[in-house]
Design an enzyme around this catalytic site. Structure first.
Site: not given
Ligand code: F6P
Length: 373
Positions: A179, A113, A133, A170, A135
């Site tokens: 990501h 974005t 985000t 386990r 992430d």
């Molecule tokens: O960027 C946030 C996120 O949740 C990442 O951690 C993940 O890889 C991605 O988005 C998943 O994307 P989507 O919502 O397009 O499946």
């Protein structure tokens, strides 16, 4: 004079977005005499002029609600699917901006974005962005909106998996989002006391992980929790990935480039179940039973943490103040206990990954956690 401000939320949703919309909207209304128009579903709503005037009633009662009341999408203004074709629709978005006599457009989102908003800034729009985000991988800000909530959810999962892994003796691998950045898995792994933490920034060797798990067994601990970042990779796979990236870059013509691109796509598609393959390998190497839990979208859902509500309210309010001052072309970043506008061009096309010498990495090593390297 009243200023008109547009706002949209784009990219993956996160808890705390509504707090940011409320912080922006209420400050705009009560403090700065700005009128706020919300566009639905990210840049798609801006293109199609689907919007709502965000007044007191639409901003009430949303502080604690997850997701975004405006909806979101991963649409890119310069590559938008329209009529079955990918098209640059930025000029049409500029038209919507002027149709509403906007003085600024606020784009709340992650790395993609920031880049997309910058593309509209290049078309002459007054843009302000907010970093959001789970992430936590946006540069030039201490933290991103949504990270704290997701970290809490992932940590809770690591906590809960301990008792069942312990009861059944386990190995349990828990795959955590993020990501290509390891902040979430590392943060949750350290906070939840995972025995192994695998992140994209530190490629792993499966034999090292198996040895760490066997060492725990020898010392009487017959279970292990492995926190695996969705982007984690073995050393072998990382090497192969790099080879393909180099091959693509060095391709002598378009045909060869397309061919390597396809192989790279297949490689990433194969990678998508790497946690399941790792679980099988660990079972074989250790002789212990192994199970996988993929947390997925649970990490993005539900009630925002207190910290994300506070953060959203803070960056939303600061954005209204900046617009009132006539400032644009910035991202409202978080620095310590305060917010700071940073130039948008310093943020785009960059990703903040976990540095090898980060204190979270050192902390994990100091308490005996295996990082797989
Ligand atoms: O960027 C946030 C996120 O949740 C990442 O951690 C993940 O890889 C991605 O988005 C998943 O994307 P989507 O919502 O397009 O499946």
């Amino acid at each position: 004079m009243i200023k008109n401000v547009g706002v949209l939320t784009a990219g993956g949703d996160t808890p705390g977005l509504n707090a940011a919309l409320r912080g922006l909207g209420k400050s705009a209304m009560y403090e700065y005499n700005l009128q706020l128009v919300g566009f639905y579903d990210g840049f798609r709503g801006l293109l199609n002029d689907r919007c709502i005037i965000m007044d007191d009633s639409s901003l009430s009662g949303i502080l604690t609600i997850g997701g975004t009341i405006l909806g979101t999408s991963r649409d890119k203004p310069h590559k938008m699917e329209v009529g079955g074709k990918s098209q640059d629709m930025r000029d049409a978005m500029v038209d919507t901006y002027h149709k509403h006599h906007l003085d600024a457009l606020v784009c709340i989102g992650g790395g993609g974005t920031q880049k997309n908003a910058y593309g509209l800034m290049e078309k002459g729009l007054n843009i302000i962005t907010l970093p959001k985000t789970i992430d936590n991988d946006i540069v030039n800000t201490d933290v991103t909106l949504g990270f704290d909530t997701a970290l809490g959810i992932a940590t809770d999962a690591v906590d809960r998996l301990h008792s069942t892994a312990h009861s059944h003796h386990r190995i349990i691998l828990v795959e955590i989002m993020g990501h290509n950045a390891g902040w979430l898995a590392l943060g949750a792994g350290v906070s939840g006391g995972a025995d192994v933490i695998l992140i994209p920034e530190i490629p792993y060797d499966t034999h090292n992980i198996a040895e760490a798990i066997l060492e725990r067994s020898r010392s009487g601990k017959h279970f292990s929790i492995v926190a695996v970042s969705e982007g984690a990779m073995s050393k072998k796979d990382r090497k192969r990935e790099q080879e393909l990236i180099d091959e693509k870059q060095d391709a002598k013509d378009k045909k060869e480039k397309r061919k390597v691109k396809k192989v790279l796509e297949e490689f990433y598609s194969h990678q998508s179940n790497h946690t399941i393959r790792l679980s099988r390998d660990l079972e074989q190497l250790t002789g212990l039973e192994s199970r996988v839990t993929i947390l997925g979208y649970v990490q993005r859902g539900g009630i925002p943490s207190a910290r994300d509500r506070l953060l959203g309210s803070m960056i939303g309010g600061s954005t209204a103040a900046l617009i009132a001052e006539g400032i644009s072309g910035v991202m409202v970043s978080v620095k310590g206990q305060t917010t700071k506008p940073v130039k948008l061009e310093t943020v785009v096309n960059k990703r903040r990954i976990v540095p090898a010498d980060h204190l979270w990495v050192k902390t994990a090593r100091r308490v005996g956690t295996c990082l797989g390297d």
